[in-house]
Scaffold this active site. Structure first.
Site, PDB file in Angstrom:
ATOM      1  N   ASP A  67      -8.054  25.568 -14.289  1.00 56.57           N
ATOM      2  CA  ASP A  67      -7.368  25.512 -12.999  1.00 56.57           C
ATOM      3  C   ASP A  67      -6.010  26.194 -13.053  1.00 56.57           C
ATOM      4  O   ASP A  67      -5.524  26.568 -14.139  1.00 56.57           O
ATOM      5  CB  ASP A  67      -7.218  24.046 -12.541  1.00 56.57           C
ATOM      6  CG  ASP A  67      -6.777  23.114 -13.647  1.00 56.57           C
ATOM      7  OD1 ASP A  67      -6.186  23.591 -14.625  1.00 56.57           O
ATOM      8  OD2 ASP A  67      -7.030  21.901 -13.524  1.00 56.57           O
ATOM      9  N   ASN A 136      -6.703   9.134 -12.511  1.00 53.45           N
ATOM     10  CA  ASN A 136      -7.630   8.790 -11.428  1.00 53.45           C
ATOM     11  C   ASN A 136      -9.055   9.275 -11.702  1.00 53.45           C
ATOM     12  O   ASN A 136      -9.894   9.257 -10.812  1.00 53.45           O
ATOM     13  CB  ASN A 136      -7.124   9.389 -10.108  1.00 53.45           C
ATOM     14  CG  ASN A 136      -7.045  10.905 -10.142  1.00 53.45           C
ATOM     15  OD1 ASN A 136      -7.400  11.529 -11.139  1.00 53.45           O
ATOM     16  ND2 ASN A 136      -6.587  11.511  -9.063  1.00 53.45           N
ATOM     17  N   HIS A 138      -9.915  12.351 -12.560  1.00 54.31           N
ATOM     18  CA  HIS A 138     -10.224  13.745 -12.225  1.00 54.31           C
ATOM     19  C   HIS A 138     -10.489  14.573 -13.484  1.00 54.31           C
ATOM     20  O   HIS A 138      -9.993  14.256 -14.560  1.00 54.31           O
ATOM     21  CB  HIS A 138      -9.145  14.384 -11.332  1.00 54.31           C
ATOM     22  CG  HIS A 138      -7.858  14.751 -12.005  1.00 54.31           C
ATOM     23  ND1 HIS A 138      -6.680  14.948 -11.305  1.00 54.31           N
ATOM     24  CD2 HIS A 138      -7.545  14.992 -13.299  1.00 54.31           C
ATOM     25  CE1 HIS A 138      -5.725  15.283 -12.143  1.00 54.31           C
ATOM     26  NE2 HIS A 138      -6.214  15.311 -13.353  1.00 54.31           N
ATOM     27  N   GLU A 143     -10.443  16.070  -7.671  1.00 53.84           N
ATOM     28  CA  GLU A 143      -9.901  14.751  -7.371  1.00 53.84           C
ATOM     29  C   GLU A 143     -11.004  13.838  -6.834  1.00 53.84           C
ATOM     30  O   GLU A 143     -12.031  14.315  -6.339  1.00 53.84           O
ATOM     31  CB  GLU A 143      -8.799  14.888  -6.308  1.00 53.84           C
ATOM     32  CG  GLU A 143      -7.657  15.814  -6.703  1.00 53.84           C
ATOM     33  CD  GLU A 143      -6.693  15.211  -7.732  1.00 53.84           C
ATOM     34  OE1 GLU A 143      -7.127  14.406  -8.587  1.00 53.84           O
ATOM     35  OE2 GLU A 143      -5.517  15.583  -7.697  1.00 53.84           O
TER      36      GLU A 143
HETATM   37  P1  PGA Z   1      -2.591  15.229 -19.131  1.00 60.48           P
HETATM   38  O1  PGA Z   1      -3.441  15.637 -17.884  1.00 60.48           O
HETATM   39  O2  PGA Z   1      -3.234  15.847 -20.314  1.00 60.48           O
HETATM   40  O3  PGA Z   1      -1.214  15.808 -18.868  1.00 60.48           O
HETATM   41  O4  PGA Z   1      -2.577  13.742 -19.204  1.00 60.48           O
HETATM   42  C1  PGA Z   1      -4.820  15.540 -17.918  1.00 60.48           C
HETATM   43  C2  PGA Z   1      -5.396  15.817 -16.558  1.00 60.48           C
HETATM   44  O5  PGA Z   1      -4.725  15.516 -15.560  1.00 60.48           O
HETATM   45  O6  PGA Z   1      -6.528  16.324 -16.484  1.00 60.48           O
END
Ligand code: PGA
Length: 241
Positions: A67, A136, A138, A143
């Site tokens: 992304d 959450n 995702h 999302e």
């Molecule tokens: P993080 O993010 O590695 O900064 O915890 C993971 C994500 O949001 O997919």
């Protein structure tokens, strides 16, 4: 799903790097899917060490990132393009022409998304996709929603994600509210998936992913249907399993 529970972030990072390294050793022209965020940072450090020690060679590897923020230029230190260069690409021998990251500055979002999908298909599909997970549930920036979004698309980020990612910005108002993300279909088409998680903040998401129902309210739960998924969770992230 194969679940590996390790002691801490360091052990998680080493294990993840070793799985990625094995993939490259077994297939030097692998197509790798990379992720950004806090979770992969030490995995990338370990991959850089393995490269510097002559264990792995990235010269034939092709990469696709999950992304990119929408309307954030590549020069912005918070862009995922910048992150990947700073944390991995500038330190290894990957060919610039084989690096693929969605262009968040595109003036034609539909064309950008369609071309990203086409490039993945033409490359032969992703051999190994690395995934973090949001609090959450995702994956990429898919999302929680009423349905699974299949292909690369423009995403409206959740308030929870904006809040979680604001730690990298001067203020929450600076966090982009949209991003381009591979879809659930793009991720599920990868031949192998490696998801990793560290810390108690991820415990509920890991529980729901592994033990919960398959639902677009927890996007990672779809991974239960993938034939080749490894989850590496440290003790804290696995504490609810
Ligand atoms: P993080 O993010 O590695 O900064 O915890 C993971 C994500 O949001 O997919």
């Amino acid at each position: 799903m194969r679940i590996m529970i390790v002691n801490d972030y360091e052990e998680m990072s080493k294990k993840a790097a070793h799985i990625i390294a094995s993939q490259i050793v077994l297939k030097p022209n692998s197509i790798l899917g990379f992720a950004t965020g806090s979770t992969p940072i030490n995995t990338y450090k370990e991959l850089i060490n393995l490269y510097k020690n002559g264990v792995i060679d990235f010269s034939e590897v092709t990469s696709f990132n999950l992304d990119e923020y929408f309307e954030l230029s590549k020069d912005n230190p918070q862009s995922y393009d910048y992150f990947m260069k700073a944390n991995l690409f500038n330190h290894i021998n990957i060919d610039d022409d084989r690096i693929n990251i969605p262009n968040g500055m595109t003036d034609n979002i539909e064309r950008e998304c369609a071309e990203y999908e086409k490039k993945m298909k033409e490359a032969g599909g992703i051999d190994l996709q690395l995934l973090g997970i949001g609090r959450n549930g995702h994956i990429g920036f898919n999302e929680p929603a009423d349905h699974f979004q299949s292909d690369t698309h423009l995403v409206q980020l959740d308030d929870d994600t904006i809040e979680a990612n604001s730690r990298f910005f001067d203020s929450v108002d600076e966090v982009p509210t949209k991003a381009i993300s591979m879809g659930i279909g793009s991720i599920m088409r990868a031949k192998k998936i490696l998801l990793f998680a560290s810390g108690t903040g991820k415990a509920e998401a890991i529980y729901d992913t592994v033990k919960g129902p398959i639902t677009p309210r927890v996007p990672a739960s779809i991974l239960q249907l993938h034939p080749d998924v490894v989850i590496i969770a440290d003790k804290e992230a696995a504490s609810r399993l």
